[in-house]
Design an enzyme around this catalytic site. Sequence first.
Site, PDB file in Angstrom:
ATOM      1  CG  ASN A 280      -3.263  -3.272   3.392  1.00 26.01           C
ATOM      2  OD1 ASN A 280      -3.605  -3.471   2.228  1.00 26.01           O
ATOM      3  ND2 ASN A 280      -2.055  -2.803   3.697  1.00 26.01           N
TER       4      ASN A 280
ATOM      5  CG  ASP B  38       2.692   1.393  -2.752  1.00 22.27           C
ATOM      6  OD1 ASP B  38       1.940   1.907  -1.891  1.00 22.27           O
ATOM      7  OD2 ASP B  38       3.889   1.132  -2.538  1.00 22.27           O
TER       8      ASP B  38
HETATM    9  C1  FPP Z   1      -1.597   1.287  -1.302  1.00 20.45           C
HETATM   10  O1  FPP Z   1      -1.400   2.660  -1.150  1.00 20.45           O
HETATM   11  C2  FPP Z   1      -2.990   1.019  -1.503  1.00 20.45           C
HETATM   12  C3  FPP Z   1      -3.753   0.211  -0.713  1.00 20.45           C
HETATM   13  C4  FPP Z   1      -3.242  -0.486   0.475  1.00 20.45           C
HETATM   14  C5  FPP Z   1      -5.154   0.016  -0.958  1.00 20.45           C
HETATM   15  C6  FPP Z   1      -5.531  -0.027  -2.407  1.00 20.45           C
HETATM   16  C7  FPP Z   1      -6.913   0.402  -2.479  1.00 20.45           C
HETATM   17  C8  FPP Z   1      -7.489   1.022  -3.525  1.00 20.45           C
HETATM   18  C9  FPP Z   1      -6.839   1.260  -4.819  1.00 20.45           C
HETATM   19  C10 FPP Z   1      -8.855   1.528  -3.435  1.00 20.45           C
HETATM   20  C11 FPP Z   1      -9.781   0.611  -2.757  1.00 20.45           C
HETATM   21  C12 FPP Z   1     -10.552  -0.147  -3.701  1.00 20.45           C
HETATM   22  C13 FPP Z   1     -11.329  -1.168  -3.361  1.00 20.45           C
HETATM   23  C14 FPP Z   1     -12.241  -1.712  -4.368  1.00 20.45           C
HETATM   24  C15 FPP Z   1     -11.291  -1.799  -2.042  1.00 20.45           C
HETATM   25  P1  FPP Z   1      -0.853   3.202   0.221  1.00 20.45           P
HETATM   26  O2  FPP Z   1      -2.014   3.604   1.059  1.00 20.45           O
HETATM   27  O3  FPP Z   1       0.037   2.186   0.860  1.00 20.45           O
HETATM   28  O4  FPP Z   1      -0.055   4.446  -0.260  1.00 20.45           O
HETATM   29  P2  FPP Z   1       1.281   5.035   0.391  1.00 20.45           P
HETATM   30  O5  FPP Z   1       2.334   3.968   0.265  1.00 20.45           O
HETATM   31  O6  FPP Z   1       1.560   6.227  -0.450  1.00 20.45           O
HETATM   32  O7  FPP Z   1       0.960   5.366   1.810  1.00 20.45           O
END
Ligand code: FPP
Length: 242
Positions: free
Chosen positions: A76, A28
Amino acid sequence: MFGFKKKNNKQSEIKVDESLRHVAFIMDGNGRWAKKRGMPREYGHKKGAETMKNIVRYCGSIGINCVTVYAFSTENWKRPEKEVNAIMELLGQYIDYLYTVMDKDDIQVHFLGDKGRFPAELKERLEKAEKDSASHHKILNVALNYGGRDEIVHAVNRLIAQGKTEVTEHDIEENLYTAHCPPPDLIVRTAGEIRTSNFLMWQGAYSELYFTDVLWPEFSESDVDLAVKEFYKRTRRFGAVV
Ligand code: FPP
């Protein structure tokens, strides 16, 4: 037990034992990391994907034989199309990357979740990577279009399709996406949120939980070491008296 070894007089190296077989990560904070830099969220995911490669490699190097990463949840899809497309593009690049490391790092990859929601070509590539890495030994689970509730419903529906009218815990376990690996000993969540967000709901019943404020793109080897050290301070009772 585990020990610390100085490497190059700089980095302390942890080696884990069989009490820490499986570590799962809720990655996250990509969006917040990007926002802090005045950059679009997609930039955070790109950096997050690089962190994921590094952390998976590091976990393997310290003897963690099963790693799960929560890359894309069933929820998501509700994100803006531009962000979803960027993550799908990263996924395509990640599959290419896996082919460059799966043999040398002995990685057996599994994609946890319902692959049916992905475009046919991507679904085929996911399945091919699973097949092509099947003879390897270090398990990497990438949770994609994954939700813990969805997984349990999926398992129960498979059992119904097999004609079961009554099920055991063992039946459910055998039909989860993680039937090939032990339950997570440790679940790590970055970016300060204290919840598990529909991740490994069944398997995480007795997992140790570790939360850190570090945003995923900045999560490093030393942060893994901190989580592992914390894990070894915990007494696991699994409901019994020890
Ligand atoms: C959460 O951060 C992250 C995700 C929902 C996606 C995770 C994805 C990756 C690490 C990279 C993608 C890799 C592949 C191989 C598909 P957030 O976007 O919710 O962060 P925030 O809470 O700060 O908004």
